[in-house]
Design a protein around this motif. Sequence first.
Motif, PDB file in Angstrom:
ATOM      1  N   ALA A 123       0.827  -1.208   0.000  1.00  0.00           N
ATOM      2  CA  ALA A 123       0.000   0.000   0.000  1.00  0.00           C
ATOM      3  C   ALA A 123       0.858   1.253   0.000  1.00  0.00           C
ATOM      4  CB  ALA A 123      -0.917  -0.006   1.223  1.00  0.00           C
ATOM      5  N   LEU A 124       1.958   1.231   0.756  1.00  0.00           N
ATOM      6  CA  LEU A 124       2.863   2.377   0.766  1.00  0.00           C
ATOM      7  C   LEU A 124       3.554   2.536  -0.579  1.00  0.00           C
ATOM      8  CD1 LEU A 124       4.486   4.670   1.983  1.00  0.00           C
ATOM      9  CD2 LEU A 124       6.030   2.984   3.000  1.00  0.00           C
ATOM     10  N   VAL A 125       4.008   1.440  -1.167  1.00  0.00           N
ATOM     11  CA  VAL A 125       4.673   1.507  -2.476  1.00  0.00           C
ATOM     12  C   VAL A 125       3.742   2.114  -3.518  1.00  0.00           C
ATOM     13  CG1 VAL A 125       5.606   0.119  -4.373  1.00  0.00           C
ATOM     14  CG2 VAL A 125       6.290  -0.367  -2.021  1.00  0.00           C
ATOM     15  N   ILE A 126       2.482   1.685  -3.527  1.00  0.00           N
ATOM     16  CA  ILE A 126       1.513   2.204  -4.492  1.00  0.00           C
ATOM     17  C   ILE A 126       1.325   3.709  -4.304  1.00  0.00           C
ATOM     18  CG2 ILE A 126      -0.928   2.205  -5.128  1.00  0.00           C
ATOM     19  CD1 ILE A 126      -0.924  -0.825  -4.649  1.00  0.00           C
ATOM     20  N   GLU A 127       1.161   4.139  -3.073  1.00  0.00           N
ATOM     21  CA  GLU A 127       0.971   5.571  -2.816  1.00  0.00           C
ATOM     22  C   GLU A 127       2.225   6.368  -3.166  1.00  0.00           C
ATOM     23  OE1 GLU A 127      -1.060   7.377   0.416  1.00  0.00           O
ATOM     24  OE2 GLU A 127      -1.867   5.456   1.111  1.00  0.00           O
ATOM     25  N   ALA A 128       3.384   5.799  -2.868  1.00  0.00           N
ATOM     26  CA  ALA A 128       4.636   6.525  -3.090  1.00  0.00           C
ATOM     27  C   ALA A 128       4.919   6.734  -4.570  1.00  0.00           C
ATOM     28  CB  ALA A 128       5.795   5.782  -2.431  1.00  0.00           C
ATOM     29  N   PHE A 129       4.728   5.696  -5.384  1.00  0.00           N
ATOM     30  CA  PHE A 129       5.012   5.919  -6.811  1.00  0.00           C
ATOM     31  C   PHE A 129       3.893   6.722  -7.465  1.00  0.00           C
ATOM     32  CE2 PHE A 129       2.127   3.266  -9.099  1.00  0.00           C
ATOM     33  CZ  PHE A 129       2.049   2.022  -8.522  1.00  0.00           C
ATOM     34  N   ALA A 130       2.666   6.615  -6.955  1.00  0.00           N
ATOM     35  CA  ALA A 130       1.577   7.452  -7.474  1.00  0.00           C
ATOM     36  C   ALA A 130       1.878   8.918  -7.206  1.00  0.00           C
ATOM     37  CB  ALA A 130       0.251   7.050  -6.838  1.00  0.00           C
ATOM     38  N   TYR A 131       2.404   9.195  -6.025  1.00  0.00           N
ATOM     39  CA  TYR A 131       2.799  10.572  -5.678  1.00  0.00           C
ATOM     40  C   TYR A 131       3.859  11.075  -6.650  1.00  0.00           C
ATOM     41  CZ  TYR A 131       5.050  14.384  -3.118  1.00  0.00           C
ATOM     42  OH  TYR A 131       5.603  15.604  -2.772  1.00  0.00           O
ATOM     43  N   ALA A 132       4.872  10.249  -6.896  1.00  0.00           N
ATOM     44  CA  ALA A 132       5.962  10.654  -7.786  1.00  0.00           C
ATOM     45  C   ALA A 132       5.464  10.890  -9.211  1.00  0.00           C
ATOM     46  CB  ALA A 132       7.054   9.580  -7.783  1.00  0.00           C
ATOM     47  N   MET A 133       4.604  10.014  -9.700  1.00  0.00           N
ATOM     48  CA  MET A 133       4.101  10.162 -11.070  1.00  0.00           C
ATOM     49  C   MET A 133       3.176  11.369 -11.191  1.00  0.00           C
ATOM     50  SD  MET A 133       3.660   6.208 -12.313  1.00  0.00           S
ATOM     51  CE  MET A 133       3.476   6.631 -14.045  1.00  0.00           C
ATOM     52  N   ASP A 134       2.401  11.629 -10.163  1.00  0.00           N
ATOM     53  CA  ASP A 134       1.552  12.824 -10.170  1.00  0.00           C
ATOM     54  C   ASP A 134       2.395  14.092 -10.233  1.00  0.00           C
ATOM     55  OD1 ASP A 134      -0.807  11.406 -10.116  1.00  0.00           O
ATOM     56  OD2 ASP A 134      -1.102  11.601  -7.954  1.00  0.00           O
ATOM     57  N   ARG A 135       3.535  14.091  -9.524  1.00  0.00           N
ATOM     58  CA  ARG A 135       4.406  15.270  -9.546  1.00  0.00           C
ATOM     59  C   ARG A 135       4.985  15.479 -10.944  1.00  0.00           C
ATOM     60  NH1 ARG A 135       2.291  14.764  -5.633  1.00  0.00           N
ATOM     61  NH2 ARG A 135       0.946  16.149  -6.799  1.00  0.00           N
ATOM     62  N   SER A 136       5.363  14.387 -11.608  1.00  0.00           N
ATOM     63  CA  SER A 136       5.907  14.502 -12.970  1.00  0.00           C
ATOM     64  C   SER A 136       4.857  15.041 -13.938  1.00  0.00           C
ATOM     65  CB  SER A 136       6.403  13.131 -13.455  1.00  0.00           C
ATOM     66  OG  SER A 136       7.524  12.702 -12.718  1.00  0.00           O
ATOM     67  N   THR A 137       3.647  14.493 -13.857  1.00  0.00           N
ATOM     68  CA  THR A 137       2.576  14.940 -14.738  1.00  0.00           C
ATOM     69  C   THR A 137       2.248  16.405 -14.496  1.00  0.00           C
ATOM     70  OG1 THR A 137       1.652  12.702 -14.798  1.00  0.00           O
ATOM     71  CG2 THR A 137       0.203  14.503 -15.481  1.00  0.00           C
ATOM     72  N   GLU A 138       2.214  16.809 -13.227  1.00  0.00           N
ATOM     73  CA  GLU A 138       1.921  18.206 -12.898  1.00  0.00           C
ATOM     74  C   GLU A 138       3.038  19.121 -13.382  1.00  0.00           C
ATOM     75  OE1 GLU A 138      -0.149  21.463 -11.689  1.00  0.00           O
ATOM     76  OE2 GLU A 138      -0.821  19.388 -11.932  1.00  0.00           O
ATOM     77  N   ARG A 139       4.268  18.663 -13.294  1.00  0.00           N
ATOM     78  CA  ARG A 139       5.402  19.460 -13.779  1.00  0.00           C
ATOM     79  C   ARG A 139       5.266  19.683 -15.291  1.00  0.00           C
ATOM     80  NH1 ARG A 139       9.240  16.155 -12.364  1.00  0.00           N
ATOM     81  NH2 ARG A 139       9.122  16.820 -10.207  1.00  0.00           N
ATOM     82  N   TRP A 140       4.906  18.635 -16.013  1.00  0.00           N
ATOM     83  CA  TRP A 140       4.703  18.774 -17.454  1.00  0.00           C
ATOM     84  C   TRP A 140       3.557  19.743 -17.754  1.00  0.00           C
ATOM     85  CZ3 TRP A 140       4.942  13.105 -19.697  1.00  0.00           C
ATOM     86  CH2 TRP A 140       6.240  12.592 -19.501  1.00  0.00           C
TER      87      TRP A 140
END
Length: 212
Positions: free
Chosen positions: A56-73
């Motif tokens: 559950a932590l792994v899923i939330e952690a990589f989702a957080y990272a991918m959301d940051r990348s998408t928002e940066r774009w």
Amino acid sequence: MRYSREHKIETHARIVKKASVRLREKGAHGIGVADLMKDAGLTHGGFYAHFASREALVIEAFAYAMDRSTERWRKLAEQTPPDQRLATIVASYLTPVHRDDPGQGCAVPTLGADIARESPKTRKAFAAKLEQMIDMLAAQIPEQPPEAARKQAMAAIATMMGTLVLARIAGQGEFSDEILTAGRDAVLDRATAPKPGAKKTAVKKAAAPARQ
């Protein structure tokens, strides 16, 4: 000692943020729960007050990272003319700075291979975030039908992320920089290439005199 709901939410968010960095640095299997909690300034025993499992932590952690990348774009796109958005995103992604700082970068090149070996639940969550990233990039490709833009975005992301992996393997020297440049050129050359229909028309016109 009892903590407020707001404190628990803040603590949860801090764990996820810290874990997202460490997982990108070390890989999904390169760091344990105890170390992740220590990075967040908490004890191992408090982990299950926030997460049902390590997965559950792994899923939330990589989702957080991918959301940051998408928002940066998305922010880059908002600041750039439509016809330059794809080039700007590619140029900002395939850089020595991104190559040398995986902990603050895109999660796919660092975690993609690990996630591919995880449970169906984890892979499904990762795929959903990847699709959001593809759709966001497709929206920055002007003068293309939606299906064509989506296909181009998939190819661009695959090239960008594969390029970053190879550049990191090559280290930080001239060869690695050359890989980054080749990846940027490959994405943008494909983006500006003539459409297949136009190319065929040009070939027919050029070939006509030879048949006479």
